[in-house]
Design an enzyme around this catalytic site. Structure first.
Site, mmCIF file in Angstrom:
data_model
loop_
_atom_site.group_PDB
_atom_site.id
_atom_site.type_symbol
_atom_site.label_atom_id
_atom_site.label_comp_id
_atom_site.label_asym_id
_atom_site.label_seq_id
_atom_site.Cartn_x
_atom_site.Cartn_y
_atom_site.Cartn_z
ATOM 1 C CG ASP A 149 38.864 83.035 74.005
ATOM 2 O OD1 ASP A 149 39.569 82.333 74.745
ATOM 3 O OD2 ASP A 149 39.356 83.672 73.054
ATOM 4 C CG ASP A 152 28.560 85.914 73.052
ATOM 5 O OD1 ASP A 152 28.519 86.619 72.022
ATOM 6 O OD2 ASP A 152 29.284 86.199 74.024
ATOM 7 C CG ASP A 153 30.571 86.039 68.854
ATOM 8 O OD1 ASP A 153 30.608 85.970 70.106
ATOM 9 O OD2 ASP A 153 31.235 86.884 68.206
HETATM 10 O O1 LIG Z 1 34.881 83.911 76.836
HETATM 11 P P1 LIG Z 1 35.500 85.264 76.776
HETATM 12 O O2 LIG Z 1 36.992 85.210 76.963
HETATM 13 O O3 LIG Z 1 34.860 86.272 77.656
HETATM 14 O O4 LIG Z 1 35.342 85.786 75.268
HETATM 15 C C1 LIG Z 1 34.166 85.669 74.525
HETATM 16 C C2 LIG Z 1 33.552 87.011 74.246
HETATM 17 O O5 LIG Z 1 34.507 87.852 73.571
HETATM 18 C C3 LIG Z 1 33.914 88.390 72.389
HETATM 19 O O6 LIG Z 1 33.202 89.572 72.663
HETATM 20 P P2 LIG Z 1 33.925 90.961 72.914
HETATM 21 O O7 LIG Z 1 34.043 91.174 74.395
HETATM 22 O O8 LIG Z 1 35.196 91.023 72.133
HETATM 23 O O9 LIG Z 1 32.923 92.045 72.401
HETATM 24 P P3 LIG Z 1 32.060 92.149 71.076
HETATM 25 O O10 LIG Z 1 31.118 90.983 71.067
HETATM 26 O O11 LIG Z 1 31.374 93.460 71.214
HETATM 27 O O12 LIG Z 1 32.999 92.121 69.888
HETATM 28 C C4 LIG Z 1 32.914 87.338 71.966
HETATM 29 O O13 LIG Z 1 31.888 87.931 71.175
HETATM 30 C C5 LIG Z 1 32.374 86.835 73.290
HETATM 31 O O14 LIG Z 1 31.295 87.638 73.745
HETATM 32 O O1 LIG Z 2 36.681 87.811 67.033
HETATM 33 C C1 LIG Z 2 37.007 87.176 68.060
HETATM 34 N N1 LIG Z 2 37.606 85.959 67.929
HETATM 35 C C2 LIG Z 2 37.988 85.201 69.008
HETATM 36 O O2 LIG Z 2 38.530 84.097 68.858
HETATM 37 C C3 LIG Z 2 37.729 85.753 70.296
HETATM 38 N N2 LIG Z 2 37.983 85.331 71.562
HETATM 39 C C4 LIG Z 2 37.517 86.276 72.379
HETATM 40 N N3 LIG Z 2 36.979 87.294 71.674
HETATM 41 C C5 LIG Z 2 37.107 87.004 70.374
HETATM 42 N N4 LIG Z 2 36.747 87.707 69.283
HETATM 43 MG MG LIG Z 3 31.008 89.404 72.450
#
Ligand SMILES: O=P(O)(O)OC[C@H]1O[C@H](OP(=O)(O)OP(=O)(O)O)[C@H](O)[C@@H]1O
Ligand SMILES: O=c1[nH]c(=O)c2nc[nH]c2[nH]1
Ligand SMILES: [Mg+2]
Length: 164
Positions: free
Chosen positions: A97, A93-94
């Site tokens: 959080d 994952d990127d």
């Molecule tokens: O640790 P957490 O609080 O769960 O947050 C982290 C996740 O939040 C973001 O994804 P998001 O759910 O925004 O979806 P996306 O990847 O489709 O943008 C990010 O890419 C992680 O997958």
């Molecule tokens: O673009 C993002 N930046 C963040 O820091 C983050 N945390 C949860 N989801 C996120 N998405």
């Molecule tokens: Mg995500």
């Protein structure tokens, strides 16, 4: 608490994802990789190229609506990795959080190796390998969510804030 922003450019993301690949290469070989959509897709593409891993599965967890949290739901399970409970698989994952997304995936694939490019303190315990830590009050701005725009010269914004 005021939110800070940490801007990540395409170049920086590429460098950081490659740094993650360097940390992961000796922990393989991997049966395949699971990209957490959507944010994990681009780091996963970069890392799969470096690790020469061509089998890519996806998992989709919907948790966020813009910058607000909701209940996590598995929209698309990682079918190919489920039977082995993730044994030998690498999850990408990127960022992590709060750790909510990671906890849901870990419940599905408890034997997989979980890696993210960026990590915040609350989610860090859910991750096996990551590259850069940012503080909990930092919002990471990824290149696919941003675009360059005109910014006024400092002298102009300084003058207007002084009533000039
Ligand atoms: O640790 P957490 O609080 O769960 O947050 C982290 C996740 O939040 C973001 O994804 P998001 O759910 O925004 O979806 P996306 O990847 O489709 O943008 C990010 O890419 C992680 O997958
Ligand atoms: O673009 C993002 N930046 C963040 O820091 C983050 N945390 C949860 N989801 C996120 N998405
Ligand atoms: Mg995500």
């Amino acid at each position: 608490m005021a939110i800070r922003y940490y801007t990540v450019t395409w170049d920086q993301l590429h460098r950081d994802a490659k740094a993650l690949a360097w940390r992961l290469v000796d922990k393989g070989p991997y049966a395949g990789m699971v990209a957490i959509t959507r944010g994990g897709l681009i780091p996963c593409a970069i890392i799969s190229r470096e690790l020469e891993c061509r089998l890519i599965e996806t998992v989709s967890i919907v948790t966020y609506d813009e910058e607000k949290r909701g209940e996590p739901s598995v929209v698309k399970p990682p079918a190919a990795a489920l039977e082995s409970r993730g044994e030998g698989w690498l999850i990408i994952d990127d960022l992590v959080d709060t750790g909510t997304t990671a906890k849901v995936i870990r419940a599905l694939l408890p034997k997989a190796h979980f890696a993210t490019v960026y990590a915040k303190p609350a989610g860090k315990p859910q991750v096996d390998t990551f590259i850069t830590e940012v503080s909990q009050d930092t919002w990471i701005l990824f290149p696919w969510d941003t675009e360059p725009q005109f910014v006024a010269p400092i002298a102009k914004s300084h003058a207007s804030s002084n009533g000039g």
